[in-house]
Design a protein around this motif. Sequence first.
Motif, PDB file in Angstrom:
ATOM      1  N   MET A   1       0.855  -1.177   0.000  1.00 43.15           N
ATOM      2  CA  MET A   1       0.000   0.000   0.000  1.00 43.15           C
ATOM      3  C   MET A   1       0.898   1.236   0.000  1.00 43.15           C
ATOM      4  SD  MET A   1      -3.119   0.902   2.626  1.00 43.15           S
ATOM      5  CE  MET A   1      -4.204  -0.419   2.104  1.00 43.15           C
ATOM      6  N   ALA A   2       0.462   2.263  -0.666  1.00 45.60           N
ATOM      7  CA  ALA A   2       1.237   3.503  -0.787  1.00 45.60           C
ATOM      8  C   ALA A   2       1.361   4.183   0.573  1.00 45.60           C
ATOM      9  CB  ALA A   2       0.565   4.444  -1.773  1.00 45.60           C
ATOM     10  N   PRO A   3       2.514   4.805   0.840  1.00 39.69           N
ATOM     11  CA  PRO A   3       2.692   5.490   2.121  1.00 39.69           C
ATOM     12  C   PRO A   3       1.609   6.531   2.409  1.00 39.69           C
ATOM     13  CG  PRO A   3       4.797   5.297   1.017  1.00 39.69           C
ATOM     14  CD  PRO A   3       3.751   4.817   0.051  1.00 39.69           C
ATOM     15  N   SER A   4       1.156   7.239   1.388  1.00 41.69           N
ATOM     16  CA  SER A   4       0.117   8.248   1.623  1.00 41.69           C
ATOM     17  C   SER A   4      -1.197   7.595   2.068  1.00 41.69           C
ATOM     18  CB  SER A   4      -0.107   9.094   0.375  1.00 41.69           C
ATOM     19  OG  SER A   4      -0.523   8.282  -0.698  1.00 41.69           O
ATOM     20  N   ALA A   5      -1.502   6.421   1.521  1.00 41.34           N
ATOM     21  CA  ALA A   5      -2.716   5.709   1.935  1.00 41.34           C
ATOM     22  C   ALA A   5      -2.581   5.220   3.375  1.00 41.34           C
ATOM     23  CB  ALA A   5      -2.986   4.539   0.991  1.00 41.34           C
ATOM     24  N   LEU A   6      -1.383   4.761   3.738  1.00 40.76           N
ATOM     25  CA  LEU A   6      -1.167   4.309   5.110  1.00 40.76           C
ATOM     26  C   LEU A   6      -1.293   5.467   6.099  1.00 40.76           C
ATOM     27  CD1 LEU A   6       1.846   1.896   4.544  1.00 40.76           C
ATOM     28  CD2 LEU A   6      -0.496   1.258   5.116  1.00 40.76           C
ATOM     29  N   LEU A   7      -0.764   6.619   5.716  1.00 42.32           N
ATOM     30  CA  LEU A   7      -0.884   7.791   6.586  1.00 42.32           C
ATOM     31  C   LEU A   7      -2.336   8.245   6.696  1.00 42.32           C
ATOM     32  CD1 LEU A   7       2.277   9.842   5.601  1.00 42.32           C
ATOM     33  CD2 LEU A   7       1.860   8.591   7.724  1.00 42.32           C
ATOM     34  N   TRP A   8      -3.076   8.150   5.594  1.00 38.81           N
ATOM     35  CA  TRP A   8      -4.487   8.496   5.638  1.00 38.81           C
ATOM     36  C   TRP A   8      -5.223   7.552   6.588  1.00 38.81           C
ATOM     37  CZ3 TRP A   8      -9.170   6.231   4.887  1.00 38.81           C
ATOM     38  CH2 TRP A   8     -10.265   7.085   4.823  1.00 38.81           C
ATOM     39  N   LEU A   9      -4.925   6.264   6.521  1.00 34.99           N
ATOM     40  CA  LEU A   9      -5.551   5.293   7.431  1.00 34.99           C
ATOM     41  C   LEU A   9      -5.173   5.577   8.883  1.00 34.99           C
ATOM     42  CD1 LEU A   9      -5.198   1.934   5.470  1.00 34.99           C
ATOM     43  CD2 LEU A   9      -7.318   3.103   6.093  1.00 34.99           C
ATOM     44  N   ALA A  10      -3.904   5.929   9.113  1.00 41.47           N
ATOM     45  CA  ALA A  10      -3.464   6.253  10.466  1.00 41.47           C
ATOM     46  C   ALA A  10      -4.225   7.480  10.989  1.00 41.47           C
ATOM     47  CB  ALA A  10      -1.957   6.504  10.489  1.00 41.47           C
TER      48      ALA A  10
ATOM     49  N   TRP B   1      -2.185   0.280  16.596  1.00 42.60           N
ATOM     50  CA  TRP B   1      -2.446   0.163  15.157  1.00 42.60           C
ATOM     51  C   TRP B   1      -2.056   1.440  14.425  1.00 42.60           C
ATOM     52  CZ3 TRP B   1      -7.933  -1.930  16.426  1.00 42.60           C
ATOM     53  CH2 TRP B   1      -7.824  -3.253  16.849  1.00 42.60           C
ATOM     54  N   GLU B   2      -2.368   2.578  15.030  1.00 48.67           N
ATOM     55  CA  GLU B   2      -1.999   3.846  14.400  1.00 48.67           C
ATOM     56  C   GLU B   2      -0.481   3.946  14.253  1.00 48.67           C
ATOM     57  OE1 GLU B   2      -1.726   8.577  15.306  1.00 48.67           O
ATOM     58  OE2 GLU B   2      -2.966   7.365  16.654  1.00 48.67           O
ATOM     59  N   ASP B   3       0.243   3.616  15.317  1.00 47.94           N
ATOM     60  CA  ASP B   3       1.713   3.665  15.264  1.00 47.94           C
ATOM     61  C   ASP B   3       2.257   2.711  14.198  1.00 47.94           C
ATOM     62  OD1 ASP B   3       1.785   5.561  17.265  1.00 47.94           O
ATOM     63  OD2 ASP B   3       2.322   4.137  18.856  1.00 47.94           O
ATOM     64  N   ALA B   4       1.674   1.518  14.112  1.00 47.37           N
ATOM     65  CA  ALA B   4       2.125   0.537  13.120  1.00 47.37           C
ATOM     66  C   ALA B   4       1.904   1.058  11.699  1.00 47.37           C
ATOM     67  CB  ALA B   4       1.405  -0.794  13.327  1.00 47.37           C
ATOM     68  N   LEU B   5       0.767   1.696  11.461  1.00 47.67           N
ATOM     69  CA  LEU B   5       0.496   2.263  10.137  1.00 47.67           C
ATOM     70  C   LEU B   5       1.488   3.375   9.801  1.00 47.67           C
ATOM     71  CD1 LEU B   5      -3.405   2.372  10.232  1.00 47.67           C
ATOM     72  CD2 LEU B   5      -2.003   1.061   8.630  1.00 47.67           C
ATOM     73  N   ARG B   6       1.794   4.224  10.768  1.00 47.78           N
ATOM     74  CA  ARG B   6       2.751   5.306  10.522  1.00 47.78           C
ATOM     75  C   ARG B   6       4.155   4.753  10.256  1.00 47.78           C
ATOM     76  NH1 ARG B   6      -0.139   9.647  10.906  1.00 47.78           N
ATOM     77  NH2 ARG B   6      -1.748   9.856  12.466  1.00 47.78           N
ATOM     78  N   ARG B   7       4.554   3.723  11.007  1.00 50.04           N
ATOM     79  CA  ARG B   7       5.860   3.093  10.764  1.00 50.04           C
ATOM     80  C   ARG B   7       5.902   2.454   9.382  1.00 50.04           C
ATOM     81  NH1 ARG B   7       5.217   1.406  15.953  1.00 50.04           N
ATOM     82  NH2 ARG B   7       4.727  -0.710  15.315  1.00 50.04           N
ATOM     83  N   ALA B   8       4.817   1.772   9.004  1.00 49.46           N
ATOM     84  CA  ALA B   8       4.762   1.126   7.685  1.00 49.46           C
ATOM     85  C   ALA B   8       4.844   2.153   6.559  1.00 49.46           C
ATOM     86  CB  ALA B   8       3.481   0.296   7.558  1.00 49.46           C
ATOM     87  N   ALA B   9       4.367   3.373   6.835  1.00 48.01           N
ATOM     88  CA  ALA B   9       4.426   4.436   5.826  1.00 48.01           C
ATOM     89  C   ALA B   9       5.779   5.137   5.827  1.00 48.01           C
ATOM     90  CB  ALA B   9       3.324   5.458   6.088  1.00 48.01           C
ATOM     91  N   GLY B  10       6.628   4.769   6.785  1.00 48.42           N
ATOM     92  CA  GLY B  10       7.949   5.377   6.862  1.00 48.42           C
ATOM     93  C   GLY B  10       7.988   6.675   7.640  1.00 48.42           C
ATOM     94  N   ALA B  11       6.915   6.969   8.380  1.00 54.30           N
ATOM     95  CA  ALA B  11       6.870   8.200   9.181  1.00 54.30           C
ATOM     96  C   ALA B  11       7.659   7.991  10.466  1.00 54.30           C
ATOM     97  CB  ALA B  11       5.427   8.565   9.508  1.00 54.30           C
ATOM     98  N   PRO B  12       8.554   8.918  10.785  1.00 59.45           N
ATOM     99  CA  PRO B  12       9.340   8.777  12.012  1.00 59.45           C
ATOM    100  C   PRO B  12       8.520   9.143  13.243  1.00 59.45           C
ATOM    101  CG  PRO B  12       9.913  10.816  10.919  1.00 59.45           C
ATOM    102  CD  PRO B  12       8.896  10.118  10.048  1.00 59.45           C
ATOM    103  N   GLY B  13       8.213   8.191  14.078  1.00 60.56           N
ATOM    104  CA  GLY B  13       7.466   8.466  15.303  1.00 60.56           C
ATOM    105  C   GLY B  13       6.046   8.896  15.038  1.00 60.56           C
ATOM    106  N   ARG B  14       5.479   9.579  16.001  1.00 65.79           N
ATOM    107  CA  ARG B  14       4.087  10.019  15.917  1.00 65.79           C
ATOM    108  C   ARG B  14       4.044  11.383  15.260  1.00 65.79           C
ATOM    109  NH1 ARG B  14       0.632   7.918  19.571  1.00 65.79           N
ATOM    110  NH2 ARG B  14       1.028   6.938  19.349  1.00 65.79           N
ATOM    111  N   HIS B  15       3.739  11.415  13.989  1.00 66.84           N
ATOM    112  CA  HIS B  15       3.608  12.682  13.272  1.00 66.84           C
ATOM    113  C   HIS B  15       2.381  12.598  12.372  1.00 66.84           C
ATOM    114  CE1 HIS B  15       7.379  14.336  14.617  1.00 66.84           C
ATOM    115  NE2 HIS B  15       7.955  13.200  14.335  1.00 66.84           N
ATOM    116  N   ALA B  16       1.356  13.365  12.724  1.00 69.81           N
ATOM    117  CA  ALA B  16       0.128  13.375  11.938  1.00 69.81           C
ATOM    118  C   ALA B  16       0.397  13.966  10.566  1.00 69.81           C
ATOM    119  CB  ALA B  16      -0.942  14.180  12.660  1.00 69.81           C
ATOM    120  N   SER B  17      -0.362  13.515   9.604  1.00 71.17           N
ATOM    121  CA  SER B  17      -0.145  13.967   8.231  1.00 71.17           C
ATOM    122  C   SER B  17      -1.163  15.007   7.782  1.00 71.17           C
ATOM    123  CB  SER B  17      -0.166  12.766   7.290  1.00 71.17           C
ATOM    124  OG  SER B  17      -1.379  12.073   7.405  1.00 71.17           O
TER     125      SER B  17
END
Length: 141
Positions: A1-10, A73-89
């Motif tokens: 899944m695309a990183p942007s989609a993962l961040l949207w899900l997070a 789950w939110e943290d896992a989605l952000r990690r899978a998208a390559g986001a460092p730590g907790r950073h909302a998109s």
Amino acid sequence: MAPSALLWLADALLALHMLLAAFIVLGLPVIWAGALAGRSFVRRRGWRMAHLGAMAVVAAEALLGLACPLTTWEDALRRAAGAPGRHASSFAAFWAERVLYWDLPPRAFTLLYLLLLAAILLTWRLVPPHPHARRPRRPPV
């Protein structure tokens, strides 16, 4: 899944988490205000059981030292998208994180959750739900 989609899900999961927290925290003053105003909806058993049950789950997780699954789950989605730590998109998610995630020790959260659960249980006693509360019937159109 695309990183942007993962961040949207997070971010969507964060929004759901925020709504659940708002239901728990704001539900108590709504019950008190509704009882004082004579509103019958605050005595609906299903609504009150959902409120009590949600807080009981949160308090049990804290007592057992378990992380909230929504946070995990939110943290896992952000990690899978390559986001460092907790950073909302998004802007809204940025502020939801500020409201939802506080920098306090776990014991403080456990105490807070137990106090809120005690207040909900006391409210159950002082403003009991009706055993057979139903929605008012609307007249036929």
